[in-house]
Design an enzyme around this catalytic site. Structure first.
Site, PDB file in Angstrom:
ATOM      1  N   SER A 124       0.833  -1.197   0.000  1.00  0.00           N
ATOM      2  CA  SER A 124       0.000   0.000   0.000  1.00  0.00           C
ATOM      3  C   SER A 124       0.868   1.247   0.000  1.00  0.00           C
ATOM      4  CB  SER A 124      -0.851  -0.024   1.269  1.00  0.00           C
ATOM      5  OG  SER A 124      -1.467   1.212   1.472  1.00  0.00           O
ATOM      6  N   TYR A 148      -1.880  -0.992  10.921  1.00  0.00           N
ATOM      7  CA  TYR A 148      -2.111  -1.488   9.555  1.00  0.00           C
ATOM      8  C   TYR A 148      -0.886  -1.209   8.678  1.00  0.00           C
ATOM      9  CZ  TYR A 148      -3.682  -1.596   4.713  1.00  0.00           C
ATOM     10  OH  TYR A 148      -3.756  -1.832   3.359  1.00  0.00           O
ATOM     11  N   LYS A 152       1.994  -3.824   6.877  1.00  0.00           N
ATOM     12  CA  LYS A 152       2.405  -3.870   5.461  1.00  0.00           C
ATOM     13  C   LYS A 152       3.917  -3.709   5.337  1.00  0.00           C
ATOM     14  CE  LYS A 152      -1.561  -4.506   3.461  1.00  0.00           C
ATOM     15  NZ  LYS A 152      -1.841  -5.787   2.797  1.00  0.00           N
TER      16      LYS A 152
HETATM   17  P1  NAD Z   1     -11.139  -6.646   1.070  1.00  0.00           P
HETATM   18  O1  NAD Z   1     -11.361  -6.605   2.526  1.00  0.00           O
HETATM   19  O2  NAD Z   1     -12.293  -6.370   0.172  1.00  0.00           O
HETATM   20  O3  NAD Z   1     -10.518  -8.055   0.647  1.00  0.00           O
HETATM   21  C1  NAD Z   1      -9.705  -8.805   1.509  1.00  0.00           C
HETATM   22  C2  NAD Z   1     -10.263 -10.216   1.526  1.00  0.00           C
HETATM   23  O4  NAD Z   1      -9.473 -10.999   2.426  1.00  0.00           O
HETATM   24  C3  NAD Z   1     -11.713 -10.280   2.011  1.00  0.00           C
HETATM   25  O5  NAD Z   1     -12.487 -11.058   1.122  1.00  0.00           O
HETATM   26  C4  NAD Z   1     -11.610 -10.935   3.370  1.00  0.00           C
HETATM   27  O6  NAD Z   1     -12.737 -11.715   3.697  1.00  0.00           O
HETATM   28  C5  NAD Z   1     -10.356 -11.773   3.200  1.00  0.00           C
HETATM   29  N1  NAD Z   1      -9.704 -12.079   4.473  1.00  0.00           N
HETATM   30  C6  NAD Z   1      -9.495 -11.248   5.524  1.00  0.00           C
HETATM   31  N2  NAD Z   1      -8.887 -11.903   6.519  1.00  0.00           N
HETATM   32  C7  NAD Z   1      -8.688 -13.167   6.078  1.00  0.00           C
HETATM   33  C8  NAD Z   1      -8.133 -14.336   6.668  1.00  0.00           C
HETATM   34  N3  NAD Z   1      -7.623 -14.320   7.910  1.00  0.00           N
HETATM   35  N4  NAD Z   1      -8.124 -15.470   5.941  1.00  0.00           N
HETATM   36  C9  NAD Z   1      -8.634 -15.512   4.698  1.00  0.00           C
HETATM   37  N5  NAD Z   1      -9.177 -14.447   4.098  1.00  0.00           N
HETATM   38  C10 NAD Z   1      -9.220 -13.298   4.786  1.00  0.00           C
HETATM   39  O7  NAD Z   1      -9.931  -5.652   0.751  1.00  0.00           O
HETATM   40  P2  NAD Z   1      -9.353  -5.160  -0.648  1.00  0.00           P
HETATM   41  O8  NAD Z   1      -9.649  -3.721  -0.764  1.00  0.00           O
HETATM   42  O9  NAD Z   1      -9.754  -6.081  -1.729  1.00  0.00           O
HETATM   43  O10 NAD Z   1      -7.809  -5.293  -0.332  1.00  0.00           O
HETATM   44  C11 NAD Z   1      -7.034  -6.409  -0.736  1.00  0.00           C
HETATM   45  C12 NAD Z   1      -5.610  -6.214  -0.246  1.00  0.00           C
HETATM   46  O11 NAD Z   1      -5.096  -4.996  -0.753  1.00  0.00           O
HETATM   47  C13 NAD Z   1      -5.489  -6.135   1.273  1.00  0.00           C
HETATM   48  O12 NAD Z   1      -4.309  -6.814   1.662  1.00  0.00           O
HETATM   49  C14 NAD Z   1      -5.342  -4.644   1.527  1.00  0.00           C
HETATM   50  O13 NAD Z   1      -4.618  -4.373   2.703  1.00  0.00           O
HETATM   51  C15 NAD Z   1      -4.586  -4.195   0.292  1.00  0.00           C
HETATM   52  N6  NAD Z   1      -4.777  -2.773  -0.024  1.00  0.00           N
HETATM   53  C16 NAD Z   1      -6.059  -2.300  -0.206  1.00  0.00           C
HETATM   54  C17 NAD Z   1      -6.252  -0.942  -0.479  1.00  0.00           C
HETATM   55  C18 NAD Z   1      -7.637  -0.369  -0.632  1.00  0.00           C
HETATM   56  O14 NAD Z   1      -7.790   0.860  -0.512  1.00  0.00           O
HETATM   57  N7  NAD Z   1      -8.664  -1.158  -0.947  1.00  0.00           N
HETATM   58  C19 NAD Z   1      -5.153  -0.080  -0.579  1.00  0.00           C
HETATM   59  C20 NAD Z   1      -3.879  -0.603  -0.413  1.00  0.00           C
HETATM   60  C21 NAD Z   1      -3.705  -1.961  -0.143  1.00  0.00           C
HETATM   61  N1  UFG Z   2     -12.101  11.653   3.310  1.00  0.00           N
HETATM   62  C1  UFG Z   2     -13.069  12.567   3.684  1.00  0.00           C
HETATM   63  N2  UFG Z   2     -14.243  12.079   4.182  1.00  0.00           N
HETATM   64  C2  UFG Z   2     -14.494  10.746   4.312  1.00  0.00           C
HETATM   65  C3  UFG Z   2     -13.493   9.829   3.937  1.00  0.00           C
HETATM   66  C4  UFG Z   2     -12.307  10.331   3.449  1.00  0.00           C
HETATM   67  O1  UFG Z   2     -12.876  13.771   3.566  1.00  0.00           O
HETATM   68  O2  UFG Z   2     -15.578  10.383   4.786  1.00  0.00           O
HETATM   69  C5  UFG Z   2     -10.846  12.160   2.718  1.00  0.00           C
HETATM   70  C6  UFG Z   2      -9.593  11.784   3.499  1.00  0.00           C
HETATM   71  O3  UFG Z   2      -9.332  12.748   4.488  1.00  0.00           O
HETATM   72  C7  UFG Z   2      -8.561  11.739   2.374  1.00  0.00           C
HETATM   73  C8  UFG Z   2      -9.341  11.270   1.149  1.00  0.00           C
HETATM   74  O4  UFG Z   2     -10.707  11.550   1.460  1.00  0.00           O
HETATM   75  O5  UFG Z   2      -8.080  13.045   2.121  1.00  0.00           O
HETATM   76  C9  UFG Z   2      -9.193   9.789   0.869  1.00  0.00           C
HETATM   77  O6  UFG Z   2      -9.488   9.046   2.056  1.00  0.00           O
HETATM   78  P1  UFG Z   2      -9.718   7.461   2.034  1.00  0.00           P
HETATM   79  O7  UFG Z   2     -10.090   7.054   3.419  1.00  0.00           O
HETATM   80  O8  UFG Z   2     -10.639   7.084   0.935  1.00  0.00           O
HETATM   81  O9  UFG Z   2      -8.289   6.900   1.618  1.00  0.00           O
HETATM   82  P2  UFG Z   2      -6.859   7.094   2.313  1.00  0.00           P
HETATM   83  O10 UFG Z   2      -5.985   7.801   1.333  1.00  0.00           O
HETATM   84  O11 UFG Z   2      -6.973   7.669   3.649  1.00  0.00           O
HETATM   85  O12 UFG Z   2      -6.393   5.585   2.510  1.00  0.00           O
HETATM   86  C10 UFG Z   2      -6.547   4.566   1.513  1.00  0.00           C
HETATM   87  C11 UFG Z   2      -6.740   3.229   2.214  1.00  0.00           C
HETATM   88  C12 UFG Z   2      -5.504   2.870   2.971  1.00  0.00           C
HETATM   89  C13 UFG Z   2      -4.335   2.876   2.040  1.00  0.00           C
HETATM   90  C14 UFG Z   2      -4.212   4.218   1.353  1.00  0.00           C
HETATM   91  C15 UFG Z   2      -3.124   4.215   0.348  1.00  0.00           C
HETATM   92  O13 UFG Z   2      -7.823   3.296   3.117  1.00  0.00           O
HETATM   93  O14 UFG Z   2      -5.622   1.573   3.492  1.00  0.00           O
HETATM   94  O15 UFG Z   2      -5.439   4.517   0.687  1.00  0.00           O
HETATM   95  O16 UFG Z   2      -3.263   3.144  -0.511  1.00  0.00           O
HETATM   96  F1  UFG Z   2      -3.218   2.650   2.744  1.00  0.00           F
END
Ligand code: NAD
Ligand code: UFG
Length: 339
Positions: A124, A148, A152
């Protein structure tokens, strides 16, 4: 060629599963449905017209992983399974370290035992902490401000050590995602957060449908053009496509350790998102300026040049598509997969 997709029922996992199946890969999915719904898997099957094995198990369940590697000839793993809520990670850090860190260690142990060397890991942009420069290249300093992010960062370091220990064996890529949004253009799969969304796009989408009253804009006094936070929003389809490119690249290189940013390189503010969503949905999106959210940075966007050059990966979708597809998914599934 069979790919194990951990967390394959989740937001990014389902979109990647669709693209893997459409590209002709076989997949096996493991997910414990902690943050997802079985219906998501049904939809992946419906979109692609393909069947695949689904194992409902925890990533920490070594015997379940062993059984998968015994029953299937897994060539590579794309490891999405994990916990991802920044706020929650402060409340239950051990659960985050158990699933994200210990889960990955256990997975690598099983892979090694079964001679499976190829891993794509979901990292991330959070590992850049408060970025020292934007756009952010992969060589930037890393840091973490919450469990979190630390989980990572720990996994990144563990995987680097693992690869260094057997450089001729391990073939590992870390993908650092920026802000994935959007949904499959069909509107069949998308992001389905439990409870009230933490992230901006699902929150705005639920305000557009009237499920939530107004968007809280977390701060308008940042040092950005309109004072609100700037992020690099990337279409989940483009992000998923990056995983296929990363897999191909690993197949061509044999063994190694690689890190790529997956972002567009473009920063967009909270107010720009709200305005664009209003324009595309035709719905009023009331908002109010709220205090800054602790831990948020002002500006975060990628330098995606390395992925473009080395992987030959480019984004296909613009902000308009991202929001159109988010809205399409939200309208068709106002209560997510429970609709
Ligand atoms: P998500 O929660 O939709 O998907 C994660 C999946 O993993 C879910 O289906 C959940 O049920 C499963 N899971 C959780 N714990 C588990 C366990 N112990 N065993 C088996 N399965 C399990 O999240 P996502 O947005 O699809 O994210 C996928 C990956 O990408 C994650 O590792 C997350 O940290 C990373 N990531 C996501 C974002 C984002 O903004 N969505 C940003 C950066 C990194
Ligand atoms: N924000 C608002 N109101 C809300 C939610 C968010 O103003 O209700 C703003 C935040 O302050 C930020 C922007 O919208 O400026 C984006 O916020 P998000 O929560 O959508 O995303 P972040 O950038 O905070 O974080 C996301 C994921 C993290 C990941 C990161 C970088 O949640 O897990 O992107 O990949 F690490």
């Amino acid at each position: 060629m069979t790919i194990l997709v951990t967390g394959g029922a989740g937001y990014i996992g389902t979109h990647t599963a669709v693209q893997l199946l459409e590209a002709g890969y076989d997949i096996v999915v493991i997910d414990n449905f902690h943050n997802s719904h079985i219906e998501a898997i049904e939809r992946v099957k419906r979109i692609t017209g393909k069947e695949f094995p689904l194992i409902k198990a925890d990533i920490n369940d070594q015997s379940a992983l062993e059984a998968i590697f015994q029953q299937h000839k897994i060539k590579a793993v794309i490891h999405f399974a994990g916990l991802k809520a920044v706020g929650e990670s402060n409340q239950i850090p051990l659960a985050y370290y158990r699933t994200n860190v210990a889960g990955t260690v256990g997975l690598c142990e099983v892979m090694e035992r079964h001679n499976c060397n190829t891993l794509v890991f979901s990292s991330s942009a959070t590992v850049y902490g408060n970025p020292e420069q934007v756009p952010i290249p992969e060589s930037s300093k890393t840091s973490a401000t919450n469990p979190y992010g630390r989980s990572k960062l720990m996994v990144e370091e563990i995987l680097a050590d693992t690869q260094r220990s057997r450089p001729d064996f391990w073939n590992i890529t870390l993908l650092r995602y920026f802000n994935p949004i959007g949904a499959h253009p069909s509107g069949q799969i998308g992001e389905d957060p439990n409870d009230i969304p933490n992230n901006l796009l699902p929150y705005v989408a639920q305000v557009a449908t009237g499920k939530l009253r107004q968007v809280n804009v977390f701060g308008n006094d940042y040092n950005t053009p309109d004072g609100t936070g700037v992020r690099d929003y990337i279409h989940v389809m483009d992000l998923s496509a990056g995983h296929l490119k990363a897999l191909e690249h690993l197949q061509n290189t044999g063994s190694g350790f690689h890190i790529f940013n997956l972002g567009t390189g473009r920063g967009v503010s909270v107010l720009e998102i709200i305005e664009k969503f209003r324009e595309i949905s035709g719905q009023p999106i009331p908002y109010k300026i709220a205090p800054r959210r602790p831990g948020d940075v002002a500006t975060c966007y990628a330098d995606p040049t390395k992925a473009q050059k080395v992987l030959g990966w480019n984004t296909q979708y613009g902000l308009e598509d991202m929001i159109k597809h988010t809205w399409n998914w939200q309208k068709q599934n106002p209560n997510g997969y429970r609709s």
